[in-house]
Design an enzyme around this catalytic site. Structure first.
Site, PDB file in Angstrom:
ATOM      1  N   LYS A 303      -7.340 -18.739   9.713  1.00 39.02           N
ATOM      2  CA  LYS A 303      -7.321 -18.745  11.171  1.00 39.02           C
ATOM      3  C   LYS A 303      -7.706 -20.132  11.647  1.00 39.02           C
ATOM      4  CE  LYS A 303      -8.154 -13.841  12.075  1.00 39.02           C
ATOM      5  NZ  LYS A 303      -8.935 -12.849  12.854  1.00 39.02           N
ATOM      6  N   ASP A 476     -13.166  -5.910  20.455  1.00 40.33           N
ATOM      7  CA  ASP A 476     -11.809  -5.677  19.950  1.00 40.33           C
ATOM      8  C   ASP A 476     -11.827  -4.894  18.639  1.00 40.33           C
ATOM      9  OD1 ASP A 476      -9.009  -5.936  19.949  1.00 40.33           O
ATOM     10  OD2 ASP A 476      -9.116  -7.661  18.615  1.00 40.33           O
TER      11      ASP A 476
END
Length: 612
Positions: A303, A476
Site C-alpha cells: 500500500k 471500516d
C-alpha cells in the site's frame, strides 16, 4: 398473301430480337457475378496479406528493443540493464528511453512464479530485479541523501527514512517498556497442547502441496550466505523453509503466530530486504494496491503512501471514501501484537524505488502505462481502481522513491481455505441510511441468539476486534475472516486496517457500540487493558518503542500516540459502566480458568464467568 407473309416475318424478327436481348442480359449478369466473385476473392487475399504484415510488424516492434538492449548490454558490459544506475539521472533517462524505443522498451522477460494469495492470485513475475538493495553502497548512499535533500516545503524536506537504532537510543535510554511488558505473566500464558486438528498444516505432507515447492530445489534465501535445499519428499526440516513459509507453518487454531516466535522478526526483515521480482495490481478494492513477489517466492501486499503523517482525514469525508494509509497498516500490526491478539499478518514499512522495483519488473501493462513524469521531474503512477486512480491523485516519488507498507500474504486459498463473515455491526455505507444496530439499542440480544455468536468465543472475539478498531479509529470493518479448517472455534483475522489512525483529534464513539450493547469481554483482554493503562506500561510509550523498529520510523506522530491513551481510558470507562450495571461475572468471561493457563497471574477476580 404478301401482307400475311410480311407480318409473320416481322413477328419472327421481333421474337428473335427479344431472345438476343434476353441472352445479352443473362451474359451481363453472369459477367457481373464473375467480377464480383473475383473481386471478393482478391479482397479476402488482400485482408489476409494485411493481417500477416501487421503480425510481422508487431513481432518486430516487440523484439527489436530487446535485441537492441541485449546488444547494448553486451557492448557496454552492463548485462542489459535498461535502467540508469545513477539515481539522479533516472527520470530524465527514462523519458529519453520512451521517446527512443516506444512504450514497450525494456519490457521484462516472463516466467511463471508460485502464487501465494491472500487478496488476489493473478500476478506473473519476471527474472530480474534492480532493487535498491542491489545498488552499490555509494549509489545507495547517494540515493538516500538525494531523497533527504529534495527542495521544497518543510514536508518535502522531512527525511523518509531514519536509523531505527539511533531513535531507540535517544528515546529509550537503558530501559525497555516493551521487554518489561512481554516479561509480564499475562504475556506468558500457555496455549493448550496442539493436535493435528489444531494446526493449519502438517509440515511433511501439506507443505509439499505448495505451488513451486515440489518443482524447485532452491528457495534463494538471500538472508543466508548458503542456499538452503528443500526436499519435496518431506525430508527437509521446517528450519530450512523460507521465513514466509515458516510463518504459514506456525499458524494454529489459537493464534496467527507465536508470542515470541523469532520467525516473525526475520520475516519483517525479509519484507524490507528481499529483492522484488514481480509487481501486479490487486484486482478489486476501492484504492490502488500492488501485489509484490520476492526472490524467495514470498508475496506481500503493498500500500503506497497517499498522505503525510501529519494529515488528518478531512471532516467532510465519509468513512467509506477515506484514504487508506500505509502507516496505519504498520501501526495496526504493532498495536495488535501489544494487545496480545496476534491476529494481524506481519507488516513492515519499506522505501521502494518506483523505477527499478515497480516499473522495470511489472508484467501488468495497465499499471506500466500509467507511469509519467510530473512537472517537478518526479516519477509518478496511478494504476487502476475505483477511487483516487487518476493523474489528479497520482502517487509520486521524490524523485523516484516512495514509502509503502508491505503485508505478508496468508497461505494460498487452495491450501488453507478461509471463510468470510459479515460483521454484525457493519455500517450502512450510505450517505443517509443507518444500519439496524444504530437505531436498535437491543440489537446485541438478536446477535447472541444467532450462530456462530450463540456459543463459543466468537462474540468475545468480535468484542476484541471492536476494542482494536476503536483504539485505531477504524470505522471500516465490514467483514472479517477465519480459517475454514478450524470451524467456528478459532480466532478472527484482522485484515485491511488502512483506514485507521485517520483522526487523532476525534474519538469515534460509535465504534464502541458493540461493546456497550453486549457488555461482554474476555478476562485476558480486560486484564491487559488495565495493565496498559498503568504508567509503567503506558500504551503510547509501548507503541512508540515498538514502531521505532520499523524501517520508516517514526510511523505515527505524537498526537496519534496520545490518542491511544485517551481512547484506552474510554474503553475502560465503558467496561466499568457495564460491570456496574450487570455485575463482573456477567460481563467478564473467564478464559483463564484452567490451571496451566493462569500460571503467575494475580488471583483477584478468579471466579469463573457463566456463559450467556
Amino acid at each position: 398473301m404478301v401482307y400475311i407473309a410480311c407480318r409473320i416475318k416481322l413477328t419472327s424478327l421481333r421474337w428473335w430480337c427479344y431472345f438476343v436481348k434476353a441472352r445479352n442480359i443473362i451474359r451481363t449478369i453472369y459477367l457481373i457475378g464473375m467480377v464480383k466473385m473475383i473481386l471478393f476473392r482478391k479482397f479476402r487475399v488482400l485482408i489476409l496479406m494485411v493481417f500477416l504484415v501487421a503480425c510481422t510488424m508487431h513481432i518486430m516492434i516487440d523484439l527489436l528493443p530487446k535485441l537492441e538492449k541485449r546488444a547494448a548490454g553486451t557492448n557496454s558490459g552492463t548485462g542489459g540493464c535498461s535502467c540508469s544506475h545513477n539515481p539522479s539521472e533516472e527520470p530524465r533517462n527514462w523519458a529519453k528511453q520512451q521517446a527512443r524505443s516506444g512504450p514497450e522498451a525494456g519490457w521484462p522477460n516472463k516466467h511463471t512464479l508460485r502464487i501465494l494469495q491472500d487478496f488476489s492470485n493473478e500476478p506473473s513475475s519476471n527474472l530480474t530485479s534492480h532493487s535498491l538493495e542491489k545498488v552499490t553502497g555509494t549509489d545507495k548512499a547517494d540515493a538516500v541523501k538525494r531523497v533527504k535533500q529534495v527542495p521544497g516545503n518543510s514536508d518535502s524536506q522531512k527525511p523518509l527514512i531514519k536509523d531505527p537504532g539511533a531513535g531507540k537510543k535517544a528515546n529509550v535510554p537503558g530501559f525497555s517498556r516493551l521487554a518489561a511488558l512481554y516479561d509480564h505473566p499475562l504475556y506468558k500464558i500457555d496455549l493448550p497442547s496442539l493436535s493435528d486438528d489444531d494446526t493449519l498444516f502438517s509440515v511433511n505432507t501439506d507443505i509439499r502441496l505448495y505451488p513451486k515447492a515440489a518443482g524447485n530445489a532452491e528457495w534463494h534465501n538471500e538472508a543466508n550466505a548458503e542456499e538452503e535445499e528443500y526436499s519435496p519428499t518431506g525430508g527437509a526440516t521446517a528450519e530450512s523453509y523460507p521465513n514466509w513459509l515458516r510463518f504459514h507453518v506456525g499458524i494454529n487454531r489459537y493464534e496467527l503466530y507465536g508470542r515470541h516466535n523469532p520467525v516473525i522478526e526475520a520475516l519483517l526483515k525479509d519484507l524490507v530486504s528481499q529483492s522484488i521480482t514481480s509487481v501486479a495490481m490487486k484486482s478489486g478494492g476501492t484504492q490502488l494496491k500492488l501485489i509484490m513477489t520476492f526472490h524467495n517466492y514470498g508475496q506481500a501486499l503493498f500500500k503506497p503512501m497517499k498522505q503525510t503523517r501529519e494529515q488528518e482525514t478531512p471532516p467532510d469525508f465519509f468513512y467509506f471514501s477515506d484514504f487508506e494509509r500505509h502507516n496505519a497498516e504498520i501501526a495496526a500490526f504493532h498495536l495488535d501484537r501489544i494487545l496480545d491478539f496476534r491476529r494481524v499478518p506481519p507488516v513492515a514499512g519499506r522505501l521502494v524505488n518506483m523505477t527499478r522495483e515497480i516499473r522495470d519488473v511489472t508484467r501488468d501493462k495497465k499499471l506500466w502505462r500509467t507511469f509519467f513524469i510530473s512537472p517537478a521531474n518526479n516519477i509518478c503512477f496511478y494504476g487502476e481502481c475505483s477511487y483516487y486512480c487518476s493523474t489528479e491523485h497520482a502517487l509520486c516519488g521524490k524523485p523516484d522513491q516512495i514509502e509503502g507498507s508491505l503485508a505478508a500474504f496468508l497461505p494460498d486459498l487452495t491450501l488453507a481455505k478461509r471463510k468470510t463473515w459479515r460483521n454484525p455491526w457493519r455500517r450502512s455505507y450510505h450517505k443517509r441510511k443507518k444500519a439496524e444496530w444504530e437505531v436498535d439499542p437491543d440489537y446485541c440480544d438478536e446477535v447472541k441468539q444467532t450462530p456462530p455468536y450463540d456459543q463459543g468465543t466468537r462474540l468475545l472475539d468480535v468484542m476484541d476486534m471492536t476494542i482494536f478498531d476503536f483504539l485505531m479509529g477504524n470505522m471500516d470493518r465490514h467483514h472479517y475472516e477465519t480459517f475454514e479448517k478450524f470451524g467456528n472455534d478459532t480466532f478472527i483475522i484482522h485484515l485491511d486496517n488502512g483506514r485507521g489512525f485517520g483522526k487523532h483529534s476525534h474519538d469515534e464513539l460509535s465504534i464502541l457500540v458493540p461493546l456497550s450493547q453486549c457488555c461482554r469481554v474476555k478476562r485476558s483482554t480486560y486484564l491487559r487493558l488495565q495493565l496498559l493503562a498503568k504508567e509503567e506500561y503506558k500504551l503510547s510509550g509501548l507503541m512508540e518503542e515498538s514502531l521505532l523498529r520499523d524501517h520508516l520510523s517514526p510511523v505515527l506522530i505524537r498526537p496519534h500516540l496520545e490518542a491511544l491513551d485517551r481512547r484506552l481510558r474510554v474503553v475502560l470507562k465503558v467496561l466499568s459502566d457495564c460491570v456496574e450495571k450487570e455485575g463482573f461475572v456477567s460481563v467478564v468471561e473467564d478464559d483463564l480458568e484452567q490451571g496451566h493457563h493462569t500460571r503467575g497471574l494475580p488471583h483477584n477476580h478468579q471466579a469463573g464467568a457463566r456463559g450467556r
